[in-house]
Design a protein around this motif. Structure first.
Motif, mmCIF file in Angstrom:
data_model
loop_
_atom_site.group_PDB
_atom_site.id
_atom_site.type_symbol
_atom_site.label_atom_id
_atom_site.label_comp_id
_atom_site.label_asym_id
_atom_site.label_seq_id
_atom_site.Cartn_x
_atom_site.Cartn_y
_atom_site.Cartn_z
ATOM 1 N N PHE A 64 3.602 2.610 1.408
ATOM 2 C CA PHE A 64 4.668 3.608 1.580
ATOM 3 C C PHE A 64 5.601 3.238 2.725
ATOM 4 C CE2 PHE A 64 6.149 7.335 3.956
ATOM 5 C CZ PHE A 64 6.933 7.950 2.997
ATOM 6 N N ILE A 65 5.021 2.940 3.900
ATOM 7 C CA ILE A 65 5.847 2.670 5.084
ATOM 8 C C ILE A 65 6.583 1.349 4.958
ATOM 9 C CG2 ILE A 65 4.172 1.440 6.549
ATOM 10 C CD1 ILE A 65 6.463 4.327 7.685
ATOM 11 N N LEU A 66 5.960 0.365 4.264
ATOM 12 C CA LEU A 66 6.621 -0.923 4.085
ATOM 13 C C LEU A 66 7.848 -0.784 3.194
ATOM 14 C CD1 LEU A 66 6.311 -3.894 4.935
ATOM 15 C CD2 LEU A 66 5.146 -4.300 2.761
ATOM 16 N N GLU A 67 7.752 0.092 2.210
ATOM 17 C CA GLU A 67 8.909 0.328 1.335
ATOM 18 C C GLU A 67 10.056 0.941 2.127
ATOM 19 O OE1 GLU A 67 10.098 2.585 -2.869
ATOM 20 O OE2 GLU A 67 8.073 2.791 -2.034
ATOM 21 N N LYS A 68 9.741 1.883 3.040
ATOM 22 C CA LYS A 68 10.782 2.553 3.826
ATOM 23 C C LYS A 68 11.378 1.612 4.872
ATOM 24 C CE LYS A 68 9.938 6.217 1.489
ATOM 25 N NZ LYS A 68 10.828 6.532 0.358
ATOM 26 N N ILE A 69 10.504 0.965 5.641
ATOM 27 C CA ILE A 69 10.992 0.040 6.667
ATOM 28 C C ILE A 69 11.636 -1.175 6.021
ATOM 29 C CG2 ILE A 69 10.278 -1.488 8.542
ATOM 30 C CD1 ILE A 69 8.104 0.511 9.238
ATOM 31 N N GLY A 70 11.035 -1.609 4.906
ATOM 32 C CA GLY A 70 11.545 -2.785 4.217
ATOM 33 C C GLY A 70 12.977 -2.627 3.755
ATOM 34 N N ALA A 71 13.339 -1.419 3.334
ATOM 35 C CA ALA A 71 14.710 -1.179 2.882
ATOM 36 C C ALA A 71 15.707 -1.398 4.022
ATOM 37 C CB ALA A 71 14.833 0.238 2.338
ATOM 38 N N ALA A 72 15.356 -0.908 5.219
ATOM 39 C CA ALA A 72 16.226 -1.100 6.389
ATOM 40 C C ALA A 72 16.265 -2.571 6.798
ATOM 41 C CB ALA A 72 15.730 -0.242 7.545
ATOM 42 N N HIS A 73 15.102 -3.222 6.743
ATOM 43 C CA HIS A 73 15.035 -4.633 7.121
ATOM 44 C C HIS A 73 15.829 -5.497 6.146
ATOM 45 C CE1 HIS A 73 13.271 -8.662 7.711
ATOM 46 N NE2 HIS A 73 13.082 -8.263 8.954
ATOM 47 N N GLU A 74 15.767 -5.160 4.854
ATOM 48 C CA GLU A 74 16.480 -5.938 3.838
ATOM 49 C C GLU A 74 17.984 -5.917 4.072
ATOM 50 O OE1 GLU A 74 15.742 -8.066 1.171
ATOM 51 O OE2 GLU A 74 13.927 -8.050 2.403
ATOM 52 N N LYS A 75 18.519 -4.776 4.508
ATOM 53 C CA LYS A 75 19.954 -4.692 4.788
ATOM 54 C C LYS A 75 20.350 -5.664 5.895
ATOM 55 C CE LYS A 75 20.510 0.147 3.367
ATOM 56 N NZ LYS A 75 20.840 1.533 3.806
ATOM 57 N N LYS A 76 19.473 -5.765 6.902
ATOM 58 C CA LYS A 76 19.739 -6.671 8.017
ATOM 59 C C LYS A 76 19.563 -8.135 7.609
ATOM 60 C CE LYS A 76 20.050 -3.416 11.323
ATOM 61 N NZ LYS A 76 21.171 -3.264 12.270
ATOM 62 N N ALA A 126 18.027 -6.743 14.629
ATOM 63 C CA ALA A 126 17.726 -5.541 15.411
ATOM 64 C C ALA A 126 17.311 -4.395 14.495
ATOM 65 C CB ALA A 126 18.940 -5.140 16.239
ATOM 66 N N MET A 127 16.137 -3.817 14.790
ATOM 67 C CA MET A 127 15.633 -2.645 14.072
ATOM 68 C C MET A 127 15.430 -1.543 15.103
ATOM 69 S SD MET A 127 15.144 -3.496 10.810
ATOM 70 C CE MET A 127 13.834 -2.435 10.198
ATOM 71 N N PRO A 128 16.027 -0.361 14.908
ATOM 72 C CA PRO A 128 15.927 0.712 15.902
ATOM 73 C C PRO A 128 14.483 1.063 16.240
ATOM 74 C CG PRO A 128 17.545 1.254 14.207
ATOM 75 C CD PRO A 128 16.851 0.023 13.745
ATOM 76 N N TRP A 129 14.180 1.061 17.529
ATOM 77 C CA TRP A 129 12.875 1.466 18.054
ATOM 78 C C TRP A 129 11.713 0.601 17.558
ATOM 79 C CZ3 TRP A 129 13.512 4.609 21.992
ATOM 80 C CH2 TRP A 129 14.634 5.443 22.013
ATOM 81 N N MET A 130 12.018 -0.608 17.114
ATOM 82 C CA MET A 130 10.952 -1.480 16.623
ATOM 83 C C MET A 130 10.990 -2.810 17.368
ATOM 84 S SD MET A 130 10.970 -0.721 12.532
ATOM 85 C CE MET A 130 9.331 -1.392 12.359
ATOM 86 N N PRO A 131 9.834 -3.293 17.825
ATOM 87 C CA PRO A 131 9.795 -4.504 18.662
ATOM 88 C C PRO A 131 9.734 -5.796 17.854
ATOM 89 C CG PRO A 131 7.601 -3.566 18.518
ATOM 90 C CD PRO A 131 8.498 -2.667 17.701
ATOM 91 N N ILE A 132 10.542 -5.883 16.787
ATOM 92 C CA ILE A 132 10.479 -7.068 15.929
ATOM 93 C C ILE A 132 11.851 -7.724 15.769
ATOM 94 C CG2 ILE A 132 8.431 -6.301 14.663
ATOM 95 C CD1 ILE A 132 10.353 -5.405 12.398
ATOM 96 N N GLU A 133 12.663 -7.665 16.812
ATOM 97 C CA GLU A 133 14.020 -8.209 16.695
ATOM 98 C C GLU A 133 14.067 -9.728 16.550
ATOM 99 O OE1 GLU A 133 18.252 -8.237 19.166
ATOM 100 O OE2 GLU A 133 16.835 -6.596 19.447
#
Length: 248
Positions: A42-54, A232-239
């Motif tokens: 579930f969370i990978l689908e949500k975060i993944g969508a934001a990451h894919e845009k970047k 850059a991902m908001p509030w995430m330490p994976i930049e």
């Protein structure tokens, strides 16, 4: 220079207190099955969508030369390690024969959606397998191996790279896009150290401080191209990320 001193340990403890329900479930042996079956897909689908845009423009450039690695028959046989929900399918050329592998079999819903959206591909099979153990795949049987946001969580990076090289034919290609450790003198690295234990528990073994470019440099690729980028991902330490490919 920020380091893993008393400040890191104190902040780690504070973060652990905030995440105490997860630690409790883990202690009781309940978190891992729940994480694998429900939370992580579930969370990978949500975060993944934001990451894919970047990451989209970098992936478009990364996979641009994929057709150049077609085998002698003219077909392109591709194996993806850690397919997840199939976010990379859109970047593969038409007619590509794809074998999907993932250690977690619970991505079926999102994977099925991606397959329906990307009917230009031929899906060969789905294997439940860890990146370190692809024994179901014959040696030298694929033209390309793809691995994105996976090396952060495998038990052994070196073993996974050895398996990737084994299944590739001579002249085959290994593509990667991974988040990595920040510069050790930076505040980003400081916060990666703070988040590390709780992040690893919550996100199914994901390690924030791996210097994966070193593992890739040590692997036996005849040619290796690595680019360090920032996503850059908001509030995430994976930049900090690396992107590139290696040729067997």
């Amino acid at each position: 220079m920020p380091g893993a001193g008393a400040g890191v340990l104190l902040l780690r403890a504070c973060l652990a207190l905030l995440a105490w329900p997860v630690y409790l479930l883990s202690f009781l042996g309940m978190w891992e099955p729940f994480c694998r079956k429900v939370f992580f897909p579930f969370i990978l689908e949500k975060i993944g969508a934001a990451h894919e845009k970047k990451a989209k423009k970098y992936k478009q450039e990364l996979f641009r030369n994929l057709p150049d690695f077609r085998g002698p028959s003219g077909e392109l046989r591709l194996l993806e390690i850690g397919t997840g929900g199939g976010t990379n399918f859109q970047f593969y050329p038409a007619g590509c024969k794809v074998t999907c592998t993932d250690i977690n079999p619970h991505f079926q819903e999102s994977l099925t959606k991606s397959m329906k959206k990307n009917q230009h591909l031929h899906y060969e099979q789905f294997l439940v397998a860890a990146g370190e153990d692809l024994r179901q795949v014959p040696s030298g049987s694929v033209d390309a191996v793809v691995c994105t946001l996976v090396l952060c969580s495998v038990h052994s990076v070196s073993s996974t790279l050895r398996e990737a090289l084994r299944v590739l034919r001579p002249g085959g290609v290994f593509y990667f896009l991974e988040h990595v450790a920040a510069e050790h003198s930076s505040w980003r690295y400081f916060w990666q150290q703070v988040y590390y234990p709780t992040w690893k528990l919550v996100f199914a073994g994901c390690c924030l401080t791996r210097e994966l470019w070193k593992n890739l440099e040590e692997a036996k690729f005849s040619e290796l191209k690595i680019q360090h980028i920032s996503l850059a991902m908001p509030w995430m330490p994976i930049e900090p990320h690396i992107v590139g490919y290696g040729v067997k």
